[in-house]
Enzyme design. Structure first.
Site, PDB file in Angstrom:
ATOM      1  N   LYS A   2      77.024 -41.347  43.619  1.00  0.00           N
ATOM      2  CA  LYS A   2      76.015 -40.548  44.320  1.00  0.00           C
ATOM      3  C   LYS A   2      76.386 -39.069  44.314  1.00  0.00           C
ATOM      4  O   LYS A   2      75.522 -38.201  44.200  1.00  0.00           O
ATOM      5  CB  LYS A   2      75.847 -41.033  45.771  1.00  0.00           C
ATOM      6  CG  LYS A   2      75.299 -42.442  45.888  1.00  0.00           C
ATOM      7  CD  LYS A   2      73.786 -42.482  45.734  1.00  0.00           C
ATOM      8  CE  LYS A   2      73.246 -43.831  45.306  1.00  0.00           C
ATOM      9  NZ  LYS A   2      73.555 -44.935  46.221  1.00  0.00           N
TER      10      LYS A   2
ATOM     11  N   LYS B 140      65.881 -50.918  39.296  1.00  0.00           N
ATOM     12  CA  LYS B 140      64.865 -50.371  40.184  1.00  0.00           C
ATOM     13  C   LYS B 140      64.408 -48.990  39.753  1.00  0.00           C
ATOM     14  O   LYS B 140      63.249 -48.650  39.895  1.00  0.00           O
ATOM     15  CB  LYS B 140      65.431 -50.258  41.606  1.00  0.00           C
ATOM     16  CG  LYS B 140      65.046 -51.422  42.495  1.00  0.00           C
ATOM     17  CD  LYS B 140      65.484 -51.127  43.916  1.00  0.00           C
ATOM     18  CE  LYS B 140      65.336 -52.355  44.791  1.00  0.00           C
ATOM     19  NZ  LYS B 140      65.908 -52.155  46.118  1.00  0.00           N
TER      20      LYS B 140
ATOM     21  N   LYS C 260      70.443 -54.332  32.151  1.00  0.00           N
ATOM     22  CA  LYS C 260      69.701 -55.177  33.082  1.00  0.00           C
ATOM     23  C   LYS C 260      68.432 -54.474  33.541  1.00  0.00           C
ATOM     24  O   LYS C 260      68.314 -53.263  33.437  1.00  0.00           O
ATOM     25  CB  LYS C 260      70.559 -55.430  34.334  1.00  0.00           C
ATOM     26  CG  LYS C 260      71.824 -56.191  34.069  1.00  0.00           C
ATOM     27  CD  LYS C 260      72.513 -56.544  35.371  1.00  0.00           C
ATOM     28  CE  LYS C 260      72.729 -55.344  36.274  1.00  0.00           C
ATOM     29  NZ  LYS C 260      73.256 -55.667  37.597  1.00  0.00           N
TER      30      LYS C 260
END
Ligand code: TRP
Length: 326
Positions: A107, A192, A189
């Protein structure tokens, strides 16, 4: 106990990796499933869309089979005890261990202009979510294992310092392997936030699903029997195993082995089976999302159940710490 961040749209990876486990667990254990709205404030301080996102995530979870009458399905911000426990746990969390958390470092790299203390103590809040219900099984994916280990450490530190209150929480999933749901571009994968075109969302329309599947990477097909399958073709078969009938899959497998497979047909089949799988979920989620009264009832019931469990734990916590003066 588990938590779902109300950021981004739920996709097939969330369904097969997590939601399906929740739905199974609700038949076997008392469960707490929470929308992590406070966590989302660490990275999404703009709350214009928060209400909509919370409603959407709740609707999608219910549409996938979570039953608000069987489990406690609630919002993190509705259980104020979470914030109190978070405060106590913060006294037991060391700056050094928080700074070396992988998700924190990621982050910091992504948002160097918003490295706030909430982001640093994200794992402490997550630990509070879990041990607030003295939960021991936490259905999460691989990316949460470090957070789970930290939750165990904080619980153990508390017990050691103030007396046994918490069981050790551990990651839980059915079966030994977590299901991997590959993205449609053969690079990783479903996700989101990245790769929107290679990810099938539970909210995708039929046309969108067809378009995405038909764009998946293929090639001219094998020309010699025994040719090993390239990973992007293997991924298409993996996705089929999630939504298609067994005899359909073995037919295409045979076609591949005999070098007569037509990838256009394979993708058309996959697209139709995906549509068949997603359509009822999307329609149910839409209906729930548009029923504000029902969603309000769900949230109230969830807050009541979670609140009851939280208050019982916090009595023990305050006693153990020595905050009971009269
Ligand atoms: N951090 C989790 C995620 O990113 C969400 C979460 C918040 C969570 N609180 C939790 C998961 C408690 C399990 C238990 O997906």
């Amino acid at each position: 106990m588990s938590g779902i961040r109300p950021t981004g749209f739920l996709h097939l990876g969330n369904y097969f990796g997590a939601l399906r486990n929740y739905v199974k667990m609700q038949e076997e254990y008392p469960c707490f499933f929470m929308v992590a709205d406070l966590h989302s404030l660490t990275t999404h301080p703009d709350t214009k869309e928060l209400k909509l996102n919370v409603q959407r995530v709740l609707s999608e979870n219910i549409a996938c089979g979570l039953d608000p009458d069987k489990v406690a399905l609630y919002c993190q911000s509705h259980v104020r005890e979470t914030s109190e426990l978070y405060l106590y746990l913060n006294m037991m969390a060391y700056k050094g261990e928080l700074e070396k958390t992988t998700t924190f470092k990621d982050k910091v790299r992504q948002h160097p202009d918003n490295v706030n203390a909430g982001l640093l103590t994200y794992p402490v809040l997550q630990a509070a979510d879990i041990i607030l219900h003295r939960a021991s099984l936490v259905p999460v994916g691989k990316d949460q294992e470090q957070h789970l280990e930290m939750a165990r450490n904080f619980a153990n530190r508390f017990n050691h310092r103030y007396g046994d209150v918490f069981p050790e929480p551990q990651a839980f999933n059915y079966g030994s392997e977590l299901v991997k749901v590959p993205s449609l571009d053969g690079t990783g994968k479903m996700s989101k936030s990245e790769n929107q075109y290679a990810t099938i969302y539970l909210s995708d329309t039929d046309e969108m699903i067809r378009k995405k599947v038909m764009k998946a990477k293929t090639d001219a097909g094998p020309t010699e029997p025994g040719t090993p399958m390239p990973d992007y073709i293997e991924n298409i078969f993996m996705l089929m195993k999630l939504v298609s009938e067994a005899d359909v899959i073995s037919k295409f497998q045979e076609d591949y082995d005999q070098c007569r497979i037509r990838y256009g047909d394979l993708k058309k089949q996959l697209a139709e089976d995906m549509v068949r799988f997603i359509t009822p979920v999307r329609e149910k989620a839409d209906a729930i999302r548009n029923d504000e009264k029902y969603l309000k009832d769900v949230m109230e019931l969830g807050a009541e159940k979670a609140g009851k469990s939280a208050r019982a734990t916090m009595e023990l916590v305050r006693q153990a710490i020595g905050l009971n003066y009269f």
